[in-house]
Write an enzyme that holds these catalytic residues in place. Structure first.
Site, PDB file in Angstrom:
ATOM      1  N   GLY A  45      -5.075  11.092   5.922  1.00 47.18           N
ATOM      2  CA  GLY A  45      -6.481  10.892   5.604  1.00 47.18           C
ATOM      3  C   GLY A  45      -7.282  10.542   6.838  1.00 47.18           C
ATOM      4  O   GLY A  45      -6.724  10.128   7.860  1.00 47.18           O
ATOM      5  N   LEU A  88      -4.561   6.556  11.934  1.00 49.99           N
ATOM      6  CA  LEU A  88      -4.796   7.356  13.145  1.00 49.99           C
ATOM      7  C   LEU A  88      -5.632   6.588  14.176  1.00 49.99           C
ATOM      8  O   LEU A  88      -5.659   6.956  15.344  1.00 49.99           O
ATOM      9  CB  LEU A  88      -5.479   8.679  12.783  1.00 49.99           C
ATOM     10  N   HIS A 129      -6.991   3.277   1.311  1.00 47.99           N
ATOM     11  CA  HIS A 129      -7.001   3.099   2.769  1.00 47.99           C
ATOM     12  C   HIS A 129      -8.269   3.713   3.367  1.00 47.99           C
ATOM     13  O   HIS A 129      -8.961   3.068   4.165  1.00 47.99           O
ATOM     14  CB  HIS A 129      -5.745   3.753   3.357  1.00 47.99           C
ATOM     15  N   GLU A 130      -8.581   4.946   2.956  1.00 46.24           N
ATOM     16  CA  GLU A 130      -9.755   5.628   3.524  1.00 46.24           C
ATOM     17  C   GLU A 130     -11.054   4.958   3.087  1.00 46.24           C
ATOM     18  O   GLU A 130     -11.988   4.826   3.880  1.00 46.24           O
ATOM     19  CB  GLU A 130      -9.757   7.113   3.157  1.00 46.24           C
ATOM     20  N   HIS A 133     -12.041   2.034   5.125  1.00 42.57           N
ATOM     21  CA  HIS A 133     -12.680   2.353   6.414  1.00 42.57           C
ATOM     22  C   HIS A 133     -14.211   2.352   6.295  1.00 42.57           C
ATOM     23  O   HIS A 133     -14.909   2.036   7.260  1.00 42.57           O
ATOM     24  CB  HIS A 133     -12.250   3.743   6.900  1.00 42.57           C
TER      25      HIS A 133
END
Ligand code: CO
Length: 151
Positions: A45, A88, A129-130, A133
């Protein structure tokens, strides 16, 4: 076009991202570039702030398929799962995070059309998780046992 993935320490990763209001060529370019960047990095992602653009857009690439969520909101969640995560934007690290087992989200696609979706298991983990962000939250804020790994 592959964009550079911002790394932890850059303040853009800590911003409260703004809603997407214009579903135009600039958004399409951002999303196309994010997709190229995510595929290149072989991640699960990517969120727009990770390429330096603090707007509420994420992509998830999992077994269930490739998804784009614009202005996503979790409307319900159920259960609990504990498992490993990386990011990432936090290269060379991994940690264990507790997430809901199942989440329901509402979101828009790149045309601005509204949908809802239920994600379970790893898909739910990736969505959570995304979405974190978009509020400036990194998994390392929630993880236990953050340790070094080979990328
Ligand atoms: Co991440």
């Amino acid at each position: 076009m592959i964009r550079e993935i911002v790394q932890v320490g850059d303040p853009v990763l800590r911003e409260k991202c703004k809603p997407v209001t214009r579903f135009d060529d600039e958004l399409f370019r951002l999303l196309d570039d994010m997709k190229d960047t995510l595929k290149d990095a072989e991640g699960a992602g990517l969120a727009a702030p990770q390429v330096g653009v603090p707007v509420r857009a994420v992509q998830v690439d999992v077994e269930e398929g490739f998804f784009e969520f614009i202005n996503p909101v979790i409307v319900s969640q159920k259960g609990e799962q504990s498992g490993p995560e990386g990011c990432l934007s936090v290269r060379g690290k991994a940690g264990v995070v507790v997430r809901p087992e199942k989440v329901k989200i509402v979101f828009q696609d790149r045309q601005g059309d509204k949908y809802s979706l239920v994600a379970r298991g790893f898909f739910a983990r990736a969505v959570c998780h995304e979405l974190d962000h978009l509020d400036g939250v990194l998994y390392t804020d929630k993880a236990t046992d953050v340790h070094d790994v080979d990328d």
